[in-house]
Design a protein around this motif. Structure first.
Motif, short mmCIF file in Angstrom:
data_model
loop_
_atom_site.label_atom_id
_atom_site.label_comp_id
_atom_site.label_asym_id
_atom_site.label_seq_id
_atom_site.Cartn_x
_atom_site.Cartn_y
_atom_site.Cartn_z
N LEU A 171 3.43 -16.16 6.67
CA LEU A 171 3.08 -14.76 6.45
C LEU A 171 3.13 -14.00 7.78
CD1 LEU A 171 2.18 -12.92 4.08
CD2 LEU A 171 -0.18 -13.32 4.80
N ALA A 230 2.87 -10.00 9.50
CA ALA A 230 2.43 -8.63 9.27
C ALA A 230 3.13 -7.73 10.28
CB ALA A 230 0.92 -8.52 9.40
N GLN A 248 3.34 -3.90 11.45
CA GLN A 248 2.49 -2.72 11.34
C GLN A 248 2.87 -1.66 12.36
OE1 GLN A 248 -0.75 -2.81 9.10
NE2 GLN A 248 0.93 -3.99 8.23
N GLY A 256 -1.70 -3.88 4.96
CA GLY A 256 -1.97 -4.36 6.31
C GLY A 256 -3.44 -4.26 6.65
N GLU A 300 3.14 -6.79 4.81
CA GLU A 300 2.92 -8.22 4.95
C GLU A 300 4.08 -8.91 4.25
OE1 GLU A 300 -1.05 -9.32 3.79
OE2 GLU A 300 -1.94 -8.32 5.54
N SER A 352 5.80 -12.44 3.16
CA SER A 352 5.73 -13.87 2.91
C SER A 352 7.16 -14.40 2.90
CB SER A 352 5.05 -14.15 1.56
OG SER A 352 5.10 -15.53 1.25
#
Length: 408
Positions: free
Chosen positions: A183, A185, A187, A227, A235, A237
């Protein structure tokens, strides 16, 4: 996300590296421990100067070559890429997966449109928070959710126990834990334009809280526009064998503006956004109502209940909670977890649960709990730091305005 004072830990490490024997400090803080789990990006972090620390049983980067303050600011100006593969993604499937999940969380899962999600809270019999989680209804027979790294074992045991009982009564639900996936993230303001380079799907049509399964950089990914920073972002995966290539592609397409960012800046970003950290701002004895998450309790759920601890929570909704989560500005040293909050007469009215210096506001911020009636914005308080009182006042959150991508 669960943890302690990550910002403090990062600052301590930075000072020690600057002032001490770097090899000795590295052995103490960053040495690989055979007992710690490593994400697929571990070597990538080390190669990029990641300072690795133990976190929830994993070896994770607290920061990289830049300071936590610089990383925090860069996320809001340009963007950040976080490895959050220590968190646990799982899928619930079956024709009864929605009613099953609704026995455990406060969200109106049935009311979610396919491809949309929400923050929710797993509750216990006393109405306290077992964990918070972002859940997504992929279809009426598939729920995807992510639980916190530090809560993984207890969350999975809790879900499994109730699933066995549910299935023994004929319920159709099964699960899959996505340990084969990582995973990431992404941002910040550049998150969408950078990621758009790596997919043919039109990301301008994917709004905050929405989910899609799509090809990104040649891999089948689960993409959620969400987020933990208050910024627009995603996010992602991704199959673990493709995680490093995806991270490299994101950094390359940003032309150096999106930076790898560690847990230290992630903590200060979520605090600026007024978001709870499980283990600090939410605990087994704190209800969603007390935590200021009443909005996450679906309207139908408020009428019907049907989740663990519903009697306690519905009574709090009717009568009001005895304590409330609030934000603070303060003078002096930054307030930390467990700092006492007093009224102007010196009576204890609450306690800080998270606090630190805001790199973007250039002032001290904190959140915590105070007695109901003492929670009004503008209320003046004294916050004790190392036993000494400092001036403070209660304020609304978020401290930094959120920039979630929503339909205009």
């Amino acid at each position: 996300m669960r943890g302690g004072s990550l910002w403090q830990l990062g600052q301590s490490i930075t000072r020690r590296l600057a002032q001490s024997d770097k090899k000795a400090v590295s052995r103490r803080y960053f040495a690989s421990d055979a007992d710690l789990k490593k994400t697929a990006l571990y070597d990538f972090h080390v190669a990029h100067g990641g300072k690795m620390v133990p976190f929830a049983g994993w070896s994770m980067p607290i920061q990289y070559k830049d300071s936590i303050i610089d990383s925090t600011v860069n996320c809001r100006v340009n963007g950040s890429l976080f490895d959050v593969a220590h968190m646990c993604g799982l899928s619930l499937k079956g024709k009864d997966c929605v009613p099953f999940l609704e026995t455990l969380v406060v969200a109106d899962v049935a009311g979610l449109a396919p491809g949309t999600g929400s923050l929710t809270v797993f509750t216990n019999e006393k109405g306290g928070a077992i964990d918070d989680s972002v859940i997504t209804k992929v279809t009426d027979e598939h729920i995807y959710l992510v639980v916190n790294a530090g809560c993984r074992d207890k969350d999975l045991a809790h879900i499994e126990e109730h699933m066995k009982a549910f299935k023994s009564k004929g319920g159709d639900v099964s699960w899959h834990i996505h340990d084969e996936r990582s995973l990431l993230a992404l941002q910040g303001p550049l998150a969408a334009p950078v990621l758009q380079h790596l997919t043919k799907e039109d990301l301008s049509k994917l709004y905050f809280g929405q989910f899609q399964i799509l090809d990104i950089n040649g891999s089948t990914c689960f993409l959620t526009r969400t987020g933990y920073t208050g910024e627009d972002g995603f996010e992602i995966s991704v199959p673990s064998e493709n995680a490093v290539d995806l991270a490299k592609a994101i950094l390359e397409k940003s032309e150096g503006k999106v930076r790898l960012t560690g847990l230290g800046a992630r903590d200060s970003l979520r605090l600026e956004a007024g978001l709870c950290l499980y283990g600090n701002d939410m605990e087994q004895h704190i209800s969603p109502v007390e935590a200021g998450l009443t909005w996450a309790i679906g309207k139908r759920r408020r009428a019907e209940g049907g989740f663990l601890g519903a009697d306690v929570i519905l009574k709090q909704l009717q009568d009001g909670p005895t304590i409330r989560r609030v934000g603070f500005f303060s003078s002096g040293p930054p307030a930390r977890s467990h700092s006492e909050v007093h009224d102007e007469s010196g009576n204890k009215i609450g306690e800080i649960t998270s606090g630190g210096f805001s790199p973007n506001l250039k002032k001290n911020i904190a959140m915590g709990y105070v007695k109901s009636g003492q929670h009004k914005t503008g209320t003046k308080v004294k916050i004790l730091v190392r036993g000494k009182p400092y001036e403070g006042n209660i304020t609304k959150m978020p401290f930094v305005a959120t920039k979630y991508y929503k339909p205009s």
